[in-house]
Design a protein around this motif. Structure first.
Motif, PDB file in Angstrom:
ATOM      1  N   PHE A 104       0.682  -1.249  -0.154  1.00  0.00           N
ATOM      2  CA  PHE A 104      -0.129  -0.014   0.038  1.00  0.00           C
ATOM      3  C   PHE A 104       0.796   1.446  -0.161  1.00  0.00           C
ATOM      4  O   PHE A 104       0.236   2.275   0.276  1.00  0.00           O
ATOM      5  CB  PHE A 104      -0.813  -0.020   1.136  1.00  0.00           C
ATOM      6  N   ALA A 105       2.185   1.188  -0.187  1.00  0.00           N
ATOM      7  CA  ALA A 105       2.859   2.269  -0.230  1.00  0.00           C
ATOM      8  C   ALA A 105       2.632   3.348  -1.217  1.00  0.00           C
ATOM      9  O   ALA A 105       2.690   4.396  -1.138  1.00  0.00           O
ATOM     10  CB  ALA A 105       4.419   1.946  -0.431  1.00  0.00           C
ATOM     11  N   PRO A 106       2.073   2.863  -2.615  1.00  0.00           N
ATOM     12  CA  PRO A 106       1.641   3.889  -3.339  1.00  0.00           C
ATOM     13  C   PRO A 106       0.361   4.650  -3.150  1.00  0.00           C
ATOM     14  O   PRO A 106       0.001   5.668  -3.691  1.00  0.00           O
ATOM     15  CB  PRO A 106       1.171   3.170  -4.880  1.00  0.00           C
ATOM     16  N   ASP A 107      -0.408   4.039  -2.093  1.00  0.00           N
ATOM     17  CA  ASP A 107      -1.530   4.839  -1.396  1.00  0.00           C
ATOM     18  C   ASP A 107      -1.074   5.580  -0.363  1.00  0.00           C
ATOM     19  O   ASP A 107      -2.065   6.280   0.372  1.00  0.00           O
ATOM     20  CB  ASP A 107      -2.328   3.535  -0.866  1.00  0.00           C
ATOM     21  N   GLY A 108       0.266   5.757  -0.074  1.00  0.00           N
ATOM     22  CA  GLY A 108       0.582   6.670   0.871  1.00  0.00           C
ATOM     23  C   GLY A 108       0.280   5.756   2.425  1.00  0.00           C
ATOM     24  O   GLY A 108       0.249   6.640   3.360  1.00  0.00           O
ATOM     25  N   VAL A 278      -5.819   8.685  -5.849  1.00  0.00           N
ATOM     26  CA  VAL A 278      -5.907   9.400  -4.841  1.00  0.00           C
ATOM     27  C   VAL A 278      -5.280   8.608  -3.547  1.00  0.00           C
ATOM     28  O   VAL A 278      -5.224   7.252  -3.578  1.00  0.00           O
ATOM     29  CB  VAL A 278      -7.583   9.312  -4.213  1.00  0.00           C
ATOM     30  N   GLN A 279      -4.637   9.184  -2.580  1.00  0.00           N
ATOM     31  CA  GLN A 279      -4.210   8.775  -1.363  1.00  0.00           C
ATOM     32  C   GLN A 279      -5.113   9.315  -0.114  1.00  0.00           C
ATOM     33  O   GLN A 279      -5.339  10.406   0.182  1.00  0.00           O
ATOM     34  CB  GLN A 279      -2.776   9.257  -1.077  1.00  0.00           C
ATOM     35  N   PRO A 280      -5.855   8.070   0.576  1.00  0.00           N
ATOM     36  CA  PRO A 280      -6.660   8.553   1.580  1.00  0.00           C
ATOM     37  C   PRO A 280      -5.728   8.508   2.951  1.00  0.00           C
ATOM     38  O   PRO A 280      -4.418   8.277   2.911  1.00  0.00           O
ATOM     39  CB  PRO A 280      -7.507   7.108   1.752  1.00  0.00           C
ATOM     40  N   ASP A 281      -6.160   8.996   3.899  1.00  0.00           N
ATOM     41  CA  ASP A 281      -5.626   9.136   5.331  1.00  0.00           C
ATOM     42  C   ASP A 281      -5.720   7.653   5.979  1.00  0.00           C
ATOM     43  O   ASP A 281      -4.800   7.379   6.764  1.00  0.00           O
ATOM     44  CB  ASP A 281      -6.345  10.127   5.935  1.00  0.00           C
ATOM     45  N   LEU A 282      -6.993   7.069   5.816  1.00  0.00           N
ATOM     46  CA  LEU A 282      -7.101   5.785   6.303  1.00  0.00           C
ATOM     47  C   LEU A 282      -7.744   4.933   5.045  1.00  0.00           C
ATOM     48  O   LEU A 282      -8.491   5.329   4.578  1.00  0.00           O
ATOM     49  CB  LEU A 282      -8.071   6.031   7.412  1.00  0.00           C
ATOM     50  N   MET A 283      -7.659   3.757   5.412  1.00  0.00           N
ATOM     51  CA  MET A 283      -8.166   2.453   4.443  1.00  0.00           C
ATOM     52  C   MET A 283      -8.575   1.578   5.163  1.00  0.00           C
ATOM     53  O   MET A 283      -7.751   0.864   6.085  1.00  0.00           O
ATOM     54  CB  MET A 283      -7.149   2.187   3.556  1.00  0.00           C
TER      55      MET A 283
END
Length: 450
Positions: A104-108, A278-283
């Motif tokens: 999930f690194a690409p998602d930040g 998009v990069q969310p804060d929490l997933m």
């Protein structure tokens, strides 16, 4: 196992089925599934069908993923359970945490908080959002915004942000402080707008308006599915989720991506957030993390959020949430094997290809059958048909007709999911071209019968 006669006689007598009326389950006994192989399931009478539901959006790798089964068996022999509450951990959760951080690194997203499943993941994410603001000194940020038609599980806080009355009305009053805005649902929306790009902008304006009305300083988080799933597979325009991200940043609101369904390749990308850039804060994740073979989930956390907790010196960052089965070693072992196979097979690309095939096939069915009012898909293996008795008025089809469609389709070789007047398809991501054709052929026979 008890014999078939016993199972049929006692079907739905001593148990209540989720998401069903108990009396209906007795009057119309559920199909008894006793076997699964590849992407097919077999019932107690020996009838085998392609499972176009994928278990429940979660059996991405099918029913014969041996590496996951082997990992579960080996871990049961070595350490079948131990808690990871404060003071103890286990080797499997540590290894899995590193794998998830890389994935999930690409998602930040760089931290994992383990849960028992999707509803748990939503609950934890919503709690962490409130706590994040409290630790930062903005204790007044306690409200949540979400989309109508959205689905976020069955726990009370998750049900409170749900946007579907079916999961709310009988349990109200729910939690205060949860507010809903229109979804970018082109077939039915309060703006009577059929252009996806224009509708996205109208919905974004409605979000801005609601934030202004509530006062941004009182809102903790906006939670959304990148593609709405249980609400009827509603994909937004490509501008929508990036627009939500911008609004959240503008007002200091956390963005929670509910990816219990969309994570791990279902949209044709490794995550639904990544699908929209998009990069969310929490997933929130669960379901496919273990291929459905073991109840398990993880909330993935960004550096922006983790830094606030990890740098806290007041004690307010202590997490007072978790589950007996958070970080279960057997679940973690299953997830390690499952994630390895998911990446090795590169299932996202097959999801995209088979999704295109099914989407084209469903649109062809729409041209043939007037009761198909809307076809939704185009984003991996998430597809739906919305059935109506009249295309002009969009009146939903009656339960008897859609029930017959479901039965004939099943008898013709495909298990599909019926939700209201929607037929939902979410097959395993290893679905073959031939198996996709089987689903379409079975649906064709189902529609021909009503």
């Amino acid at each position: 196992m008890k014999d078939a006669n016993f199972l049929k006689e006692r079907n739905a007598r001593a148990i209540w089925h989720p998401m069903a009326h108990p009396a209906d389950s007795i009057a119309n006994p559920p199909d008894i599934i006793v076997g699964g192989e590849g992407v097919t399931i077999t019932d107690v009478d020996g009838h085998t069908t392609v499972d176009a539901v994928g278990g429940l959006w979660n059996v991405n790798l099918g029913f014969s993923c041996q590496p996951v089964k082997d990992a579960i068996a080996a871990q049961l022999d070595r350490l079948p359970y131990y808690s990871i509450f404060r003071g103890t951990s286990n080797d499997q959760v540590i290894e899995l945490g590193e794998m998830l951080a890389d994935f999930f690194a690409p998602d930040g997203l760089t931290r994992a908080f383990y849960t028992s499943g999707g509803s748990d993941s939503v609950e934890v994410a919503l709690r962490l959002a409130r706590q994040y603001h409290k630790v930062r000194g903005e204790a007044g940020r306690v409200k949540y915004l979400s989309l109508k038609k959205g689905y976020h599980g069955t726990h009370t806080l998750g049900a409170s942000v749900n946007g579907n009355a079916n999961f709310r009305t009988q349990y109200e009053p729910l939690m205060p402080g949860c507010f809903h805005v229109p979804a970018p649902y082109t077939y039915r929306n309060p703006f009577n707008e059929t252009d996806p790009a224009k509708l996205a902008q109208l919905c974004l304006a409605a979000i801005e308006d609601e934030i202004k009305f509530q006062d941004a300083s009182t809102i903790a988080a906006f939670i959304m599915e990148p593609v709405l799933g249980a609400g009827g597979v509603i994909p937004p325009h490509e501008s929508f989720m990036p627009g939500v991200r911008d609004i959240c940043d503008k007002h200091g609101i956390l963005l929670i991506a509910d990816e219990v369904i969309t994570a791990f390749g279902r949209t044709g990308d490794w995550s639904g957030s990544r699908h929209w850039g998009v990069q969310p804060d929490l997933m929130c994740t669960a379901k496919a993390i273990t291929n459905g073979y073991f109840p398990f989930g993880a909330v993935m956390i960004s550096d922006k959020v983790s830094d606030v907790f990890e740098n806290d010196t007041t004690g307010k960052g202590g997490i007072g949430s978790g589950y007996t089965y958070s970080g279960h070693p057997v679940g973690a072992a299953a997830a390690i094997a499952c994630l390895g196979e998911t990446v090795r097979l590169n299932v996202k690309d097959n999801a995209a290809a088979r999704g295109e095939q099914l989407f084209a096939g469903l649109k062809a069915l729409q041209n043939e059958y007037d009761i198909i009012g809307d076809v939704r898909g185009g984003h991996g293996l998430m597809l739906a048909l919305e059935l109506v008795s009249d295309r002009a008025t969009k009146t939903p089809i009656d339960k008897q007709a859609i029930g017959k469609l479901h039965r004939v389709t099943y008898e013709s070789g495909a298990m599909v999911r019926v939700s209201g007047n929607n037929v939902i398809l979410s097959p395993s991501l290893i679905l073959s071209e031939t198996e996709a054709r089987t689903i379409l052929d079975a649906l064709h026979k189902g529609f021909a019968a009503i």
